[in-house]
Write an enzyme that holds these catalytic residues in place. Structure first.
Site, PDB file in Angstrom:
ATOM      1  N   CYS A   1      33.619  29.212  37.309  1.00 53.63           N
ATOM      2  CA  CYS A   1      33.745  30.336  38.243  1.00 53.63           C
ATOM      3  C   CYS A   1      32.382  30.625  38.841  1.00 53.63           C
ATOM      4  O   CYS A   1      31.371  30.567  38.152  1.00 53.63           O
ATOM      5  CB  CYS A   1      34.265  31.561  37.495  1.00 53.63           C
ATOM      6  SG  CYS A   1      34.413  33.032  38.518  1.00 53.63           S
ATOM      7  N   LEU A   2      32.368  30.956  40.126  1.00 55.93           N
ATOM      8  CA  LEU A   2      31.112  31.302  40.784  1.00 55.93           C
ATOM      9  C   LEU A   2      30.439  32.488  40.103  1.00 55.93           C
ATOM     10  O   LEU A   2      29.224  32.631  40.156  1.00 55.93           O
ATOM     11  CB  LEU A   2      31.374  31.652  42.259  1.00 55.93           C
ATOM     12  CG  LEU A   2      31.932  30.532  43.132  1.00 55.93           C
ATOM     13  CD1 LEU A   2      32.289  31.069  44.501  1.00 55.93           C
ATOM     14  CD2 LEU A   2      30.950  29.382  43.238  1.00 55.93           C
TER      15      LEU A   2
ATOM     16  N   HIS B   1      43.562  31.465  39.248  1.00 55.46           N
ATOM     17  CA  HIS B   1      42.179  31.921  39.057  1.00 55.46           C
ATOM     18  C   HIS B   1      41.873  33.126  39.950  1.00 55.46           C
ATOM     19  O   HIS B   1      41.304  34.122  39.498  1.00 55.46           O
ATOM     20  CB  HIS B   1      41.222  30.760  39.358  1.00 55.46           C
ATOM     21  CG  HIS B   1      39.783  31.083  39.138  1.00 55.46           C
ATOM     22  ND1 HIS B   1      39.095  30.695  38.012  1.00 55.46           N
ATOM     23  CD2 HIS B   1      38.888  31.760  39.906  1.00 55.46           C
ATOM     24  CE1 HIS B   1      37.841  31.130  38.096  1.00 55.46           C
ATOM     25  NE2 HIS B   1      37.688  31.765  39.240  1.00 55.46           N
ATOM     26  N   GLU B   2      42.268  33.048  41.215  1.00 54.06           N
ATOM     27  CA  GLU B   2      41.938  34.132  42.153  1.00 54.06           C
ATOM     28  C   GLU B   2      42.769  35.383  41.882  1.00 54.06           C
ATOM     29  O   GLU B   2      42.266  36.501  41.977  1.00 54.06           O
ATOM     30  CB  GLU B   2      42.118  33.665  43.610  1.00 54.06           C
ATOM     31  CG  GLU B   2      41.231  32.479  44.011  1.00 54.06           C
ATOM     32  CD  GLU B   2      39.754  32.656  43.671  1.00 54.06           C
ATOM     33  OE1 GLU B   2      39.257  33.792  43.673  1.00 54.06           O
ATOM     34  OE2 GLU B   2      39.093  31.636  43.375  1.00 54.06           O
TER      35      GLU B   2
ATOM     36  N   GLN C   1      34.391  39.715  43.908  1.00 55.03           N
ATOM     37  CA  GLN C   1      33.213  38.909  43.558  1.00 55.03           C
ATOM     38  C   GLN C   1      32.011  39.235  44.446  1.00 55.03           C
ATOM     39  O   GLN C   1      30.876  38.923  44.082  1.00 55.03           O
ATOM     40  CB  GLN C   1      33.521  37.416  43.649  1.00 55.03           C
ATOM     41  CG  GLN C   1      34.418  36.927  42.517  1.00 55.03           C
ATOM     42  CD  GLN C   1      34.612  35.423  42.591  1.00 55.03           C
ATOM     43  OE1 GLN C   1      35.459  34.938  43.327  1.00 55.03           O
ATOM     44  NE2 GLN C   1      33.819  34.688  41.833  1.00 55.03           N
TER      45      GLN C   1
ATOM     46  N   GLY D   1      37.291  28.956  46.161  1.00 55.89           N
ATOM     47  CA  GLY D   1      38.047  30.191  46.207  1.00 55.89           C
ATOM     48  C   GLY D   1      37.091  31.335  45.973  1.00 55.89           C
ATOM     49  O   GLY D   1      36.038  31.158  45.362  1.00 55.89           O
TER      50      GLY D   1
ATOM     51  N   HIS E   1      41.223  37.215  39.132  1.00 56.55           N
ATOM     52  CA  HIS E   1      40.080  38.009  39.605  1.00 56.55           C
ATOM     53  C   HIS E   1      40.552  39.358  40.124  1.00 56.55           C
ATOM     54  O   HIS E   1      39.970  40.395  39.817  1.00 56.55           O
ATOM     55  CB  HIS E   1      39.363  37.285  40.756  1.00 56.55           C
ATOM     56  CG  HIS E   1      38.241  36.389  40.325  1.00 56.55           C
ATOM     57  ND1 HIS E   1      37.189  36.815  39.557  1.00 56.55           N
ATOM     58  CD2 HIS E   1      37.993  35.080  40.599  1.00 56.55           C
ATOM     59  CE1 HIS E   1      36.339  35.802  39.360  1.00 56.55           C
ATOM     60  NE2 HIS E   1      36.814  34.742  39.977  1.00 56.55           N
TER      61      HIS E   1
HETATM   62 CO    CO Z   1      36.076  32.751  40.041  1.00 60.48          CO
END
Ligand code: CO
Length: 219
Positions: free
Chosen positions: A112-113, A154-155, A74, A69, A158
């Site tokens: 998370c990235l 999660h998204e 991001q 995702g 963000h």
């Molecule tokens: Co993330």
């Protein structure tokens, strides 16, 4: 099977290959506590070709990072849209999403990235109902559970300017903040390899976790 990988491809427990040189023009993924990640995003109002271009750019970064995702902020674009990975490995876009209902509190191990290499048990809900627009502007309603519900939460977090570390104790959060600030300082090389972490890397259905399985992924 006590857990499964939430990486795209669902190849549970296979070590993540890191440090692969970037081959595409993928935009780098911002590292928390970058301010852009902590600011609520603006509603998308233009459903024209610019939105398709942005979605394509996000796909590039997502592919490079091997995430499941990615939210627009991001990659530094403070707009309310994200890509969400389905359990079958495909992705769909959510534009201007809203969390309508949540039920069945649960704890999932989450990463998370934008917080590479960190995985912590995070309070979430097992079931959610969301509303969002697709790229044509059409409103969709979706009821999801388990992994898909997890990715959606999660998204959407963000897009509200929240990263999973916000759900942790202040002690854990501060430890992670220090690590991330150090990581940012070590220079552009770290930034060039955002896939040093993978979004939502592991997902403990029965809350049993295998920390040893991902420790080496991030070295
Ligand atoms: Co993330």
């Amino acid at each position: 099977m006590p857990f499964f990988s939430l990486r795209r491809g669902d190849d549970a427990a296979r070590p993540l290959v890191v440090g692969t040189p970037l081959k595409s023009m993928a935009k780098p993924i911002l590292i928390w506590p970058d301010k852009v990640l902590q600011r609520p995003t603006a509603k998308v109002t233009d459903f024209g070709p610019a939105l398709d271009t942005l979605l394509a750019e996000m796909t590039e970064s997502l592919r490079e990072a091997e995430g499941i995702g990615i939210a627009a902020n991001q990659i530094g674009i403070s707009l309310r849209l994200a890509w969400v990975g389905r359990p079958d490995g495909t992705f769909f876009e959510i534009v201007n999403p809203e969390l309508l209902e949540t039920s069945e509190p649960v704890t999932y191990e989450e990463g998370c990235l934008s917080v590479p290499g960190e995985f912590e048990d995070t309070p979430r809900f097992r079931k959610v109902k969301v509303r969002y627009q697709d790229r044509s502007g059409t409103w969709q309603t979706l009821e999801a559970e388990d992994r898909l519900a997890h990715v959606l939460q999660h998204e959407i977090d963000h897009l509200n300017g929240t990263v999973f570390v916000s759900h942790l104790s202040s002690l854990k959060r501060e430890l992670i903040r220090k690590k991330m600030l150090k990581l940012q300082k070590t220079g552009s090389d770290e930034h060039a390899h955002p896939h040093r972490g993978h979004d939502h890397a592991h997902h403990g259905h029965d809350h049993s976790h295998h920390h040893e399985d991902h420790g080496r992924d991030d070295d």
